[in-house]
Design a protein around this motif. Structure first.
Motif, PDB file in Angstrom:
ATOM      1  N   TYR A  73      43.092  68.290 -10.916  1.00  0.00           N
ATOM      2  CA  TYR A  73      43.113  67.661 -12.228  1.00  0.00           C
ATOM      3  C   TYR A  73      42.366  66.332 -12.180  1.00  0.00           C
ATOM      4  N   GLU A  74      41.792  65.954 -13.333  1.00  0.00           N
ATOM      5  CA  GLU A  74      41.183  64.632 -13.455  1.00  0.00           C
ATOM      6  C   GLU A  74      42.103  63.774 -14.311  1.00  0.00           C
ATOM      7  N   ILE A  75      42.572  62.663 -13.742  1.00  0.00           N
ATOM      8  CA  ILE A  75      43.536  61.815 -14.434  1.00  0.00           C
ATOM      9  C   ILE A  75      42.852  60.504 -14.822  1.00  0.00           C
ATOM     10  N   THR A  76      42.905  60.170 -16.115  1.00  0.00           N
ATOM     11  CA  THR A  76      42.281  58.937 -16.608  1.00  0.00           C
ATOM     12  C   THR A  76      43.334  58.041 -17.226  1.00  0.00           C
ATOM     13  N   ILE A  77      43.360  56.782 -16.819  1.00  0.00           N
ATOM     14  CA  ILE A  77      44.268  55.816 -17.434  1.00  0.00           C
ATOM     15  C   ILE A  77      43.462  54.581 -17.841  1.00  0.00           C
ATOM     16  N   ARG A  78      43.553  54.214 -19.120  1.00  0.00           N
ATOM     17  CA  ARG A  78      42.797  53.062 -19.630  1.00  0.00           C
ATOM     18  C   ARG A  78      43.765  52.088 -20.271  1.00  0.00           C
ATOM     19  N   ASP A  79      43.563  50.797 -20.028  1.00  0.00           N
ATOM     20  CA  ASP A  79      44.417  49.802 -20.678  1.00  0.00           C
ATOM     21  C   ASP A  79      43.563  48.733 -21.356  1.00  0.00           C
ATOM     22  N   ASN A  80      44.207  47.902 -22.130  1.00  0.00           N
ATOM     23  CA  ASN A  80      43.528  46.768 -22.786  1.00  0.00           C
ATOM     24  C   ASN A  80      43.922  45.465 -22.085  1.00  0.00           C
ATOM     25  N   GLY A  81      44.198  45.571 -20.782  1.00  0.00           N
ATOM     26  CA  GLY A  81      44.602  44.395 -20.005  1.00  0.00           C
ATOM     27  C   GLY A  81      43.469  43.413 -19.834  1.00  0.00           C
ATOM     28  N   PRO A  82      43.683  42.402 -19.005  1.00  0.00           N
ATOM     29  CA  PRO A  82      42.702  41.325 -18.838  1.00  0.00           C
ATOM     30  C   PRO A  82      41.466  41.747 -18.050  1.00  0.00           C
ATOM     31  N   GLY A  83      41.506  42.933 -17.436  1.00  0.00           N
ATOM     32  CA  GLY A  83      40.365  43.331 -16.617  1.00  0.00           C
ATOM     33  C   GLY A  83      40.408  42.646 -15.257  1.00  0.00           C
ATOM     34  N   ILE A  84      39.498  43.048 -14.397  1.00  0.00           N
ATOM     35  CA  ILE A  84      39.507  42.559 -13.017  1.00  0.00           C
ATOM     36  C   ILE A  84      38.150  41.988 -12.668  1.00  0.00           C
ATOM     37  N   GLY A  85      38.161  40.924 -11.879  1.00  0.00           N
ATOM     38  CA  GLY A  85      36.912  40.310 -11.449  1.00  0.00           C
ATOM     39  C   GLY A  85      36.109  41.296 -10.608  1.00  0.00           C
ATOM     40  N   ARG A  86      34.800  41.276 -10.813  1.00  0.00           N
ATOM     41  CA  ARG A  86      33.916  42.239 -10.152  1.00  0.00           C
ATOM     42  C   ARG A  86      34.117  42.220  -8.636  1.00  0.00           C
ATOM     43  N   LYS A  87      34.251  41.030  -8.058  1.00  0.00           N
ATOM     44  CA  LYS A  87      34.358  40.926  -6.605  1.00  0.00           C
ATOM     45  C   LYS A  87      35.660  41.522  -6.097  1.00  0.00           C
ATOM     46  N   GLU A  88      36.701  41.472  -6.947  1.00  0.00           N
ATOM     47  CA  GLU A  88      38.006  41.935  -6.480  1.00  0.00           C
ATOM     48  C   GLU A  88      38.127  43.454  -6.474  1.00  0.00           C
ATOM     49  N   ILE A  89      37.386  44.095  -7.374  1.00  0.00           N
ATOM     50  CA  ILE A  89      37.509  45.544  -7.557  1.00  0.00           C
ATOM     51  C   ILE A  89      37.610  46.335  -6.248  1.00  0.00           C
ATOM     52  N   PRO A  90      36.607  46.190  -5.342  1.00  0.00           N
ATOM     53  CA  PRO A  90      36.635  47.057  -4.165  1.00  0.00           C
ATOM     54  C   PRO A  90      37.948  46.964  -3.391  1.00  0.00           C
ATOM     55  N   ASN A  91      38.427  45.760  -3.125  1.00  0.00           N
ATOM     56  CA  ASN A  91      39.667  45.627  -2.362  1.00  0.00           C
ATOM     57  C   ASN A  91      40.886  46.093  -3.140  1.00  0.00           C
ATOM     58  N   VAL A  92      40.893  45.781  -4.450  1.00  0.00           N
ATOM     59  CA  VAL A  92      42.060  46.138  -5.254  1.00  0.00           C
ATOM     60  C   VAL A  92      42.283  47.650  -5.227  1.00  0.00           C
ATOM     61  N   PHE A  93      41.177  48.429  -5.262  1.00  0.00           N
ATOM     62  CA  PHE A  93      41.333  49.890  -5.311  1.00  0.00           C
ATOM     63  C   PHE A  93      41.048  50.577  -3.984  1.00  0.00           C
ATOM     64  N   GLY A  94      40.380  49.869  -3.073  1.00  0.00           N
ATOM     65  CA  GLY A  94      39.918  50.532  -1.852  1.00  0.00           C
ATOM     66  C   GLY A  94      40.532  49.998  -0.574  1.00  0.00           C
ATOM     67  N   LYS A  95      41.544  49.141  -0.703  1.00  0.00           N
ATOM     68  CA  LYS A  95      42.151  48.567   0.501  1.00  0.00           C
ATOM     69  C   LYS A  95      43.664  48.536   0.321  1.00  0.00           C
ATOM     70  N   LEU A  96      44.386  49.233   1.191  1.00  0.00           N
ATOM     71  CA  LEU A  96      45.839  49.216   1.107  1.00  0.00           C
ATOM     72  C   LEU A  96      46.378  47.866   1.561  1.00  0.00           C
ATOM     73  N   LEU A  97      47.506  47.480   1.004  1.00  0.00           N
ATOM     74  CA  LEU A  97      48.092  46.172   1.324  1.00  0.00           C
ATOM     75  C   LEU A  97      47.169  45.033   0.910  1.00  0.00           C
ATOM     76  N   TYR A  98      46.701  45.078  -0.315  1.00  0.00           N
ATOM     77  CA  TYR A  98      45.909  43.994  -0.873  1.00  0.00           C
ATOM     78  C   TYR A  98      46.407  43.763  -2.290  1.00  0.00           C
ATOM     79  N   GLY A  99      46.934  42.582  -2.554  1.00  0.00           N
ATOM     80  CA  GLY A  99      47.444  42.337  -3.899  1.00  0.00           C
ATOM     81  C   GLY A  99      47.865  40.901  -4.088  1.00  0.00           C
ATOM     82  N   SER A 100      48.263  40.588  -5.301  1.00  0.00           N
ATOM     83  CA  SER A 100      48.578  39.193  -5.628  1.00  0.00           C
ATOM     84  C   SER A 100      50.080  38.959  -5.759  1.00  0.00           C
ATOM     85  N   ARG A 101      50.837  40.053  -5.963  1.00  0.00           N
ATOM     86  CA  ARG A 101      52.256  39.847  -6.276  1.00  0.00           C
ATOM     87  C   ARG A 101      53.124  39.782  -5.031  1.00  0.00           C
TER      88      ARG A 101
END
Lengths: 622, 622
Positions: A73-101
């Protein structure tokens, strides 16, 4: 033991966290294709709601699940949140144990910086396909599109495409994951998850396109930003020696005194001095120079010295209204005969983490009598649909003796039987989940204890209801007798004697001595027009306040009515409209204030803490 | 969602696995001081047993728990294992996710390279104290002593002391951890853990010194090395696309064909060709060059093509004897009336991981009738004492309808009631635990299914027992009538008539027509002398085999007796000794072979698979 490292076959190696979770994905909740679909939607939706809440945005969410082939299946989720800084994207989605909280000392749905990356990893493992992300920050004129996967050996992002794109959205993020999955709509499904999430997030608008091309919309029914938790400094009491050592090591403060006052919440200079003199530690000492022994003494001193309880603004409960909505949502068209006043515990602390418990329940009516009670679990505003057996909430229910409260329970333990739906919400700065899939609250003694205390309070209310409903029953019988029979007799005898029917309301009042509230309902579309009748069958003139609570939909205008001087044997009618009513309208719940409950039929006494539920906006005021 | 990385307060950072587990230690099972003590002992003991098993060593374990102060304990575990290389020590104990078994494709207790390091971390966090390790390799003349902790920020070992020391032990490892803990001895305690571990590891000698200075010794009662699992190559069927891609990427093979044949188990050149032609992939292609699409086709092809089931030598069940011992140990002095023949499922595969299930039970006797049945859970030979509610084993029991098998169960689900103790062992190359604390087997559909299948088989045996015991009851009554009354009458009438008592055994035989087995027991110290009487109350001469199984202790010499030509109405006595009997001797269990069970009272038919239990040594042979 130590031979962990030894094996005649292979020599020990370092294992990356990605490898670890790829082999142990069930720990993250991806233990079956059906479950995996659920997890992907859950992780994404939770993050979206966190982000919107933190940034004061009313969440607009779009979810689409499309079938690729027999088991993909192809799962798509879209929000109207604040968005993410371009530089952060790779780590936020491509690195486990990476976050701000992770280090943030506040209540939030996401904590570890694992969830959404785990979803990306699962997609890659089961289909070999990378994930696609589009994100845009408010104010930017272009969005960025990424196609990325995870390098499992090194737990680093593997970016394949990075390009600016035009996106007709002010801000927000969209993620698209292709994964092995199985789709269903019953219990423990993505749909149930969306429903239970919508139930307690009435300010969210969620549009969902399912694999069969059907669209389901969960409307926004409350326009306010839900109360968000604030980040605070760590609460010192209960911190581990190792943790204090850690904080001291990286503190920029010059002295231990400044360290205690500056880096923790609730420690005033006065308290700091008390602690340090008690611990026999030089207040001028550099934090980094503290020995383990000194820290251990400081830790003990903090228990002895009177440090005020932790700040509560780092917590965010549902509050009464949302809990009711959560319950309504669960029992659908069954009409319980009793809506509890939710129990909200005073926050307490489990190793230095503030947390608290809310409990609400509905009882009786059409709920099944011969089945186990239904337990609805939430942790930090997230519905828990799996691993009920492992959960502190379930255990607390099972280890509570419900027999005194009027439920059937063999031997006084185990899940009781009866027409009861119980909603339990555990919320805190750091909920100890039994595993990374965050499906069950770990049965930590302190937390178990608090849940049980809340349950006992709820139980006592249930018992009071049993007793009260007996009284009520009698009152009703009496009222029906006088209020129905007398007029009959009057009419009959009048027609016999060829006389006009006498006004016997005063007589009824004399005997019945109750205020009687009923309503007439007419529904057209999703609007309900209500006319509420209030009969004063008491001898006195009555003045009181009446509050109308529509279990579903939203009342238009005020929901609070002041009834001034309703004379004995007189009646007053109140009209109002309820909008956005989907399906049946179970009837309005009425609360009153200013009269002894014994004289009222058809309404509940107004809960004392009505206005402190923290979500006033929705109640509205006249 | 993607806003995982966003927070108005703090910006996202990388989190080390040590930080993660320090904040989430409950995931590792350290959720209370009591539980923590249990986990430390468990992790150490499991590793020791793995190491001894892999290296063909009879485990000699020493455990000491000493109280430091009100809430701190010093825990010491020493084994006679192979020891650890000096260079490996720091990472083995000071680095999470470092180990040798993670990639090994075989059944073992430890898997992740987390457990013991987590114990070191917990000690450091709660007391600020480092751990102490002494280890010596066989052949070396000095041991090495390390004092080390963990640098949490970087997840690297922090070595404070490293020195050679003299150690009067051939080889082995000792670890000493100081940690916050609470000591108790009841349910779910370290002691229960040691007992249940000893029960299924009869070749282990475990000496335990408790905090009050008492010593407890679990004696070695079987001198054989328990059958150990062998490492095999990955089983290809069910591997994920991502995993195959991974293996292909790092394979040294020249062609896909060599890759399939060389890097996986069960793939012959012929099968490889079949798979590749089916997938339409060039057999000469370099593994590293495979596209995701090709891998996906290969994956599908492997399902279509007939790949033989996975090799079983990578698994290691308990077998019948150990399961019985495990059960005995649990019910203590209660004497069940029925010992089941354990069920052993054929191994099956859950995403490419071979696993299987064993079930044994005892029933009736003094076991409580009105309580829920007792479920004893093991995974990869490790007792599971916590999180029963979350465990696939518990769920499988609760989702099985036991009513047809003669147990009380409301609505046909939930834990049934009855005098039953059920032992369930799930073992496999990679058990999916619900969390890193490895306290519960994740309810993965495939595994649930297998457990249920095993339970149904056990249930059917229970039902047969119910039916058989009815028959038996009748037979006994009949026998008591003839075997007891007739001699009485004979004696009485003889004395009346002043005659000598006639030999009426032939008469009894004519009527009773059963072989009757009883025993006389005398106990002195921990030795029991047994005299087994076999009466042939049948008309024929009987030849058969009798096997004696002492539920506790160990029989000396043979346990198997050939009875040649026991004439009708004759009796034979068999004497043997049982040693190491602690507490009550519940009586010997007898099995027979060579006679129709209907003619035998006091013994069970010999299980067909008696000798295939894999632990022949302990049964001994005559």
């Amino acid at each position: 033991m130590s031979e962990k490292g030894r094996s005649p076959h292979s020599s020990p190696v370092e294992i990356s966290i990605s490898e670890f979770f790829e082999k142990n994905r069930h720990i993250l909740g991806f233990d079956s294709p059906q479950k995996a679909l659920y997890m992907i939607v859950k992780e994404a939706l939770d993050n979206s709601l966190d982000a919107c809440e933190e940034n004061g945005i009313l969440p607009d969410i779009y979810i689409r699940i499309a079938k690729v082939d027999q088991d993909r299946y192809e799962i798509t989720i879209r929000d109207n949140g604040p968005g993410i800084g371009r530089k952060e994207i790779p780590n936020v989605f491509g690195k486990l144990l990476y976050g701000s909280r992770f280090h943030a000392y506040k209540q939030s749905r996401g904590q570890q910086g694992i969830g959404i990356t785990a979803a990306v990893l699962y997609g890659q493992t089961t289909t070999g396909k990378p994930s696609e992300i589009i994100t845009k920050r408010a104010g930017d004129d272009v969005a960025f599109r990424f196609v990325l996967g995870i390098n499992v050996k090194s737990n680093t992002p593997n970016v394949m495409v990075e390009e600016p794109v035009i996106w007709d959205q002010k801000s927000g993020t969209e993620i698209k994951i292709t994964a092995r999955a199985r789709y269903h709509t019953g219990k423990q499904s993505v749909v149930e998850y969306m429903r239970e999430t919508a139930a307690v997030n009435p300010n969210m608008e969620l549009t969902y396109d399912d694999p069969d091309g059907n669209r389901m919309v969960f409307r926004r029914v409350a326009d306010m930003i839900s109360r968000t938790a604030e980040e605070v400094k760590p609460y010192p009491v209960g911190l581990e020696i190792g943790e204090i050592k850690h904080l001291a090591g990286q503190s920029s403060r010059k002295t231990v005194r400044e360290f205690l006052v500056g880096d923790f919440s609730r420690i005033t200079p006065g308290i700091a001095d008390e602690i340090l003199s008690f611990a026999g530690v030089d207040i001028e000492k550099r934090p980094g120079k503290l020995t383990t022994e000194e820290i251990s003494r400081i830790k003990d001193a903090m228990r002895k010295v009177n440090v005020p309880p932790p700040p509560l603004r780092c917590l965010s409960p549902f509050g009464e209204i949302f809990i009711r909505k959560g319950l309504m949502n669960v029992y659908g068209d069954l009409k319980p005969s009793f809506y509890s006043k939710p129990v909200e515990r005073k926050p307490s602390v489990y190793n230095s983490n503030p947390f608290s418990v809310e409990v609400g329940f509905v009882y009786g009516g059409d709920l099944p009598v011969d089945q186990q009670i239904r337990i609805v679990r939430y942790a930090n505003k997230v519905p828990l649909l799996y691993q009920a057996g492992a959960c502190a909430i379930t255990r607390a229910v099972q280890e509570t003796d419900w027999r005194p409260y009027g439920l059937e329970q063999r031997g006084g333990n185990g899940t009781p039987y009866g027409p009861l739906i119980l909603l339990v919400h555990v919320y805190g700065v750091r909920i100890p989940y039994t595993s990374e899939s965050k499906e069950a609250v770990a049965p930590v003694p302190k937390i178990l204890e608090e849940i049980k205390a809340a349950l006992r309070t709820a139980g006592r209310e249930l018992k009071r209801y049993h007793q009260k409903s007996l009284k009520r029953k009698k009152a009703y019988e009496k009222f029906n007798l006088v209020g129905v029979m007398l007029p009959e007799i009057a009419r009959k005898s009048a027609s016999l004697l060829g006389r006009s029917v006498p006004d016997i309301d005063p007589v009824i009042s004399k005997i019945a001595n109750v205020l009687f509230i009923t309503e007439d309902i007419s529904k057209s579309g999703d609007r309900v027009s209500v006319t509420c009748h209030v009969f004063n069958y008491t001898k006195q003139i009555r003045s009181f306040r009446l509050v109308a609570f529509p279990p579903v939909g939203n009342i238009e205008g005020t929901d609070e009515f002041n009834i001034e001087k309703l004379e004995s044997s007189r009646r007053i009618d109140i009209d109002f409209q309820v909008s956005d009513v989907k399906g049946n309208y179970p009837g309005t719940i009425y609360y009153f204030k200013g009269i002894d409950p014994i004289h009222v039929l058809g309404a509940e006494p107004l809960p004392a803490d009505w206005k402190v539920s923290g979500i006033e906006v929705e109640v509205g005021d006249s």
